[in-house]
Design an enzyme around this catalytic site. Structure first.
Site, PDB file in Angstrom:
ATOM      1  N   GLU A  87      65.539  14.805  74.578  1.00 24.89           N
ATOM      2  CA  GLU A  87      66.993  14.943  74.646  1.00 24.89           C
ATOM      3  C   GLU A  87      67.681  13.871  73.806  1.00 24.89           C
ATOM      4  O   GLU A  87      67.211  12.739  73.725  1.00 24.89           O
ATOM      5  CB  GLU A  87      67.443  14.849  76.110  1.00 24.89           C
ATOM      6  CG  GLU A  87      66.877  16.007  76.914  1.00 24.89           C
ATOM      7  CD  GLU A  87      67.223  15.969  78.401  1.00 24.89           C
ATOM      8  OE1 GLU A  87      67.123  17.025  79.028  1.00 24.89           O
ATOM      9  OE2 GLU A  87      67.591  14.903  78.925  1.00 24.89           O
ATOM     10  N   CYS A 101      73.067   8.890  70.688  1.00 24.03           N
ATOM     11  CA  CYS A 101      72.070   8.218  71.538  1.00 24.03           C
ATOM     12  C   CYS A 101      70.731   8.912  71.301  1.00 24.03           C
ATOM     13  O   CYS A 101      70.577  10.098  71.552  1.00 24.03           O
ATOM     14  CB  CYS A 101      72.498   8.302  73.001  1.00 24.03           C
ATOM     15  SG  CYS A 101      71.295   7.563  74.120  1.00 24.03           S
ATOM     16  N   CYS A 108      58.370   8.048  79.217  1.00 20.01           N
ATOM     17  CA  CYS A 108      58.366   6.587  79.029  1.00 20.01           C
ATOM     18  C   CYS A 108      57.286   5.988  79.910  1.00 20.01           C
ATOM     19  O   CYS A 108      57.172   6.362  81.079  1.00 20.01           O
ATOM     20  CB  CYS A 108      59.724   6.003  79.406  1.00 20.01           C
ATOM     21  SG  CYS A 108      59.811   4.216  79.146  1.00 20.01           S
ATOM     22  N   CYS A 112      60.404   2.490  85.260  1.00 23.74           N
ATOM     23  CA  CYS A 112      61.481   1.899  86.065  1.00 23.74           C
ATOM     24  C   CYS A 112      61.844   2.857  87.203  1.00 23.74           C
ATOM     25  O   CYS A 112      62.012   4.059  86.969  1.00 23.74           O
ATOM     26  CB  CYS A 112      62.703   1.626  85.198  1.00 23.74           C
ATOM     27  SG  CYS A 112      62.319   0.580  83.787  1.00 23.74           S
ATOM     28  N   CYS A 115      65.107   5.245  86.970  1.00 23.76           N
ATOM     29  CA  CYS A 115      65.365   6.006  85.742  1.00 23.76           C
ATOM     30  C   CYS A 115      64.611   7.328  85.744  1.00 23.76           C
ATOM     31  O   CYS A 115      63.408   7.365  85.989  1.00 23.76           O
ATOM     32  CB  CYS A 115      64.945   5.160  84.544  1.00 23.76           C
ATOM     33  SG  CYS A 115      64.934   6.049  82.980  1.00 23.76           S
ATOM     34  N   CYS A 333      73.170   7.515  80.930  1.00 26.88           N
ATOM     35  CA  CYS A 333      72.015   6.623  80.938  1.00 26.88           C
ATOM     36  C   CYS A 333      71.107   6.937  82.107  1.00 26.88           C
ATOM     37  O   CYS A 333      71.571   7.055  83.236  1.00 26.88           O
ATOM     38  CB  CYS A 333      72.452   5.178  81.130  1.00 26.88           C
ATOM     39  SG  CYS A 333      73.502   4.592  79.849  1.00 26.88           S
TER      40      CYS A 333
HETATM   41  N1  SAH Z   1      64.015   2.062  77.527  1.00 28.09           N
HETATM   42  C1  SAH Z   1      65.139   1.349  77.050  1.00 28.09           C
HETATM   43  C2  SAH Z   1      66.229   2.234  76.525  1.00 28.09           C
HETATM   44  C3  SAH Z   1      66.527   3.479  77.302  1.00 28.09           C
HETATM   45  S1  SAH Z   1      67.218   3.253  78.906  1.00 28.09           S
HETATM   46  C4  SAH Z   1      65.680   0.440  78.133  1.00 28.09           C
HETATM   47  O1  SAH Z   1      65.257   0.547  79.272  1.00 28.09           O
HETATM   48  O2  SAH Z   1      66.493  -0.399  77.792  1.00 28.09           O
HETATM   49  C5  SAH Z   1      68.873   2.763  78.518  1.00 28.09           C
HETATM   50  C6  SAH Z   1      69.598   2.030  79.631  1.00 28.09           C
HETATM   51  O3  SAH Z   1      69.855   2.914  80.737  1.00 28.09           O
HETATM   52  C7  SAH Z   1      68.850   0.843  80.201  1.00 28.09           C
HETATM   53  O4  SAH Z   1      69.676  -0.276  80.218  1.00 28.09           O
HETATM   54  C8  SAH Z   1      68.516   1.280  81.616  1.00 28.09           C
HETATM   55  O5  SAH Z   1      68.447   0.194  82.484  1.00 28.09           O
HETATM   56  C9  SAH Z   1      69.655   2.206  81.939  1.00 28.09           C
HETATM   57  N2  SAH Z   1      69.386   3.156  83.013  1.00 28.09           N
HETATM   58  C10 SAH Z   1      68.217   3.717  83.357  1.00 28.09           C
HETATM   59  N3  SAH Z   1      68.383   4.581  84.388  1.00 28.09           N
HETATM   60  C11 SAH Z   1      69.694   4.552  84.702  1.00 28.09           C
HETATM   61  C12 SAH Z   1      70.510   5.244  85.653  1.00 28.09           C
HETATM   62  N4  SAH Z   1      70.005   6.148  86.472  1.00 28.09           N
HETATM   63  N5  SAH Z   1      71.828   4.969  85.674  1.00 28.09           N
HETATM   64  C13 SAH Z   1      72.369   4.094  84.793  1.00 28.09           C
HETATM   65  N6  SAH Z   1      71.669   3.436  83.877  1.00 28.09           N
HETATM   66  C14 SAH Z   1      70.344   3.656  83.810  1.00 28.09           C
HETATM   67 FE1  SF4 Z   2      61.801   3.658  80.195  1.00 27.17          FE
HETATM   68 FE2  SF4 Z   2      63.893   4.423  81.664  1.00 27.17          FE
HETATM   69 FE3  SF4 Z   2      62.803   2.020  82.034  1.00 27.17          FE
HETATM   70 FE4  SF4 Z   2      64.186   2.515  79.787  1.00 27.17          FE
HETATM   71  S1  SF4 Z   2      64.979   2.478  81.857  1.00 27.17           S
HETATM   72  S2  SF4 Z   2      62.194   1.469  79.971  1.00 27.17           S
HETATM   73  S3  SF4 Z   2      63.649   4.685  79.469  1.00 27.17           S
HETATM   74  S4  SF4 Z   2      61.777   3.972  82.397  1.00 27.17           S
END
Ligand code: SAH
Ligand code: SF4
Length: 347
Positions: A87, A101, A108, A112, A115, A333
């Protein structure tokens, strides 16, 4: 058939050999202009266009779906040649500027817990053409994209080689010519990757997803933090700033009642010491079914965000708030992820 969209002009010359180099440069320009096929390349002879289309393909991916949010956000589902779906999102800011974006991986490996992409596991790294093509697909919708954020699916610093190739193409003045200053890379904090960025570029804006600076909680929320502990991360960021001299952004997705405690605030203040950093507070965007320690994750309350922001500001730290965009299309995000294939998980 070899895909041409992810090749630099120099690589194109080699791939198209024995065609003369100026032909490669013409084709590079046509891809940047958004040619749909070799047939659009009107300064090539008909015979040559036909021959090229038998041996090469310009693009390897296609737009497999589009969702529009009333706030102007557009989410594209992009089908890759092996059937995987990723996406990419187009966001409009308050002043009407458009930001692309972009994703760097299908899934990934960082895992996390807050996420959606992380919850899918990891399929594979994207190739340079798959990264460039996301930009091209978004640009086919909005021609004047002002900025790129590498904040889509995946951890960009675990795919730095292909990403670097893609960004070289996107910023090449002979083609798309986007300025590197308009590109922000967000990483979950891969120590070796930050050091490599410091040493070898590309010279873009860096954001790091700290989430919390409390080490134990961070490792629970971001399992990749175990191999990339906070002291080593901070050293790498200081090294980066010494070499690149750029202000960095520390991102903290705020999870109601989890990382909005006093400890998180004081640890964040402590972490910024010795760094030139602004803090970006991101209210968590809901993803159904996500839990932490057996309790459903929830959005932070307005008061929790305000308190966090106030305490940092009081210490002279610049705080920015991320606005919510694209939530109705799950394009915000952390909401990206429908890989469309069975995911293979390697950790
Ligand atoms: N993997 C990279 C970039 C993609 S995630 C990273 O983690 O930085 C981009 C951003 O979205 C990150 O700052 C992450 O902490 C945030 N993010 C992830 N899940 C989210 C959610 N459910 N709501 C808001 N932000 C989120
Ligand atoms: Fe991966 Fe989501 Fe963590 Fe970014 S926030 S490193 S996309 S698992």
């Amino acid at each position: 058939m070899p895909v041409l969209s992810g090749l630099s002009p120099e690589e194109l010359v080699k791939t198209l050999d024995p065609l003369p180099p100026f032909r490669a440069r013409q084709i590079f320009k046509w891809i940047a202009r958004g040619a749909a096929s070799f047939n659009d390349m009107t300064d090539l002879s008909r015979d040559l266009r036909e021959e090229l289309s038998k041996r090469f393909t310009l693009y390897g991916s296609n737009i497999a779906g589009r969702l529009d949010d009333p706030d102007g956000t557009v989410k594209l589902k992009i089908g890759l040649s092996d059937g995987a779906v990723i996406e990419s999102v187009l966001l409009r800011d308050g002043e009407g500027r458009q930001t692309a974006c972009i994703s760097t991986q299908a899934g990934c490996p960082a895992g996390c817990v807050f996420c959606k992409t992380g919850s899918l596991g990891f399929l594979r790294n994207l190739t340079s053409d798959e990264i460039v093509e996301q930009f091209l697909h978004l640009r086919s919708i909005i021609p004047n994209i002002a900025n790129i954020v590498i904040m889509g699916m995946g951890e960009p610093l675990l795919n730095l080689g292909e990403l670097r190739k893609a960004l070289d193409i996107i910023t090449d003045p002979r083609g798309l010519g986007l300025s590197k200053r308009r590109i922000t890379l967000s990483s979950s904090g891969i120590v070796a990757g930050i050091r490599e960025l410091a040493d070898a570029g590309p010279d873009l804006r860096l954001a790091v997803s700290l989430t919390t600076a409390d080490p134990a909680l961070r490792e629970e929320l971001m399992p990749i933090g175990r191999a990339n502990p906070l002291p080593a991360l901070k050293e790498a960021l200081q090294y980066y700033q010494k070499k690149r001299g750029r202000r960095i952004t520390l991102e903290a997705v705020l999870l109601g009642g989890v990382n909005t405690r006093d400890e998180d605030i004081s640890a964040m203040i402590e972490f910024t010491r010795g760094l030139d950093a602004a803090v970006n507070l991101i209210p968590w965007n809901p993803v159904e079914g996500m839990t932490f320690r057996g309790i459903a994750l929830r959005e932070p309350e307005t008061g929790e965000i305000a308190r966090f922001s106030r305490e940092l500001t009081r210490r002279g730290i610049t705080v920015t708030r991320r606005f919510r965009k694209g939530r109705s299309v799950s394009g915000a995000c952390g909401q990206l992820g429908e890989l469309g294939v069975n995911i293979v998980i390697f950790f």
